[in-house]
Scaffold this motif. Structure first.
Motif, PDB file in Angstrom:
ATOM      1  N   PHE A  11       0.815  -1.206   0.000  1.00 45.28           N
ATOM      2  CA  PHE A  11       0.000   0.000   0.000  1.00 45.28           C
ATOM      3  C   PHE A  11       0.851   1.258   0.000  1.00 45.28           C
ATOM      4  N   CYS A  14       0.812   3.367  -3.039  1.00 44.84           N
ATOM      5  CA  CYS A  14      -0.276   4.337  -3.196  1.00 44.84           C
ATOM      6  C   CYS A  14      -0.053   5.592  -2.374  1.00 44.84           C
ATOM      7  N   ALA A  50      -7.918   1.178  -2.332  1.00 42.32           N
ATOM      8  CA  ALA A  50      -6.856   0.492  -3.062  1.00 42.32           C
ATOM      9  C   ALA A  50      -7.093  -1.015  -3.017  1.00 42.32           C
ATOM     10  N   ILE A  64      -2.428  -3.704  -9.159  1.00 47.64           N
ATOM     11  CA  ILE A  64      -2.621  -2.580  -8.238  1.00 47.64           C
ATOM     12  C   ILE A  64      -3.649  -1.645  -8.869  1.00 47.64           C
ATOM     13  N   ARG A  65      -4.635  -1.257  -8.074  1.00 45.13           N
ATOM     14  CA  ARG A  65      -5.664  -0.353  -8.591  1.00 45.13           C
ATOM     15  C   ARG A  65      -6.267   0.415  -7.422  1.00 45.13           C
ATOM     16  N   HIS A  66      -6.734   1.599  -7.701  1.00 48.13           N
ATOM     17  CA  HIS A  66      -7.499   2.362  -6.722  1.00 48.13           C
ATOM     18  C   HIS A  66      -8.837   2.698  -7.347  1.00 48.13           C
TER      19      HIS A  66
END
Length: 68
Positions: A11, A14, A50, A64-66
């Motif tokens: 994390f 991010c 996230a 990985i994405r938000h």
């Protein structure tokens, strides 16, 4: 404990402020092959979180994405 989790926090990719705002994290094991780590939001808060998917056997980040 997941062996690589002691020294690695995906994390952080991010941003620390964002990562701290999404605690507690929800962690799920998918098909005994992938760890899915999701942030959470406080009650009555709107917005995205996230999502990170990590391969169980070697710790390789798969996704990985938000969300919004």
């Amino acid at each position: 404990m997941i062996p690589w989790a002691r020294s690695f926090c995906p994390f952080r990719a991010c941003g620390a402020k964002l990562a701290n705002s999404e605690l507690p994290l929800k962690i799920s094991l998918i098909n005994n092959r992938f760890w899915q780590i999701e942030g959470s939001l406080p009650p009555n808060m709107t917005g995205g979180t996230a999502i990170i998917v990590i391969k169980k056997d070697d710790g390789q980040i798969q996704y990985i994405r938000h969300t919004k």
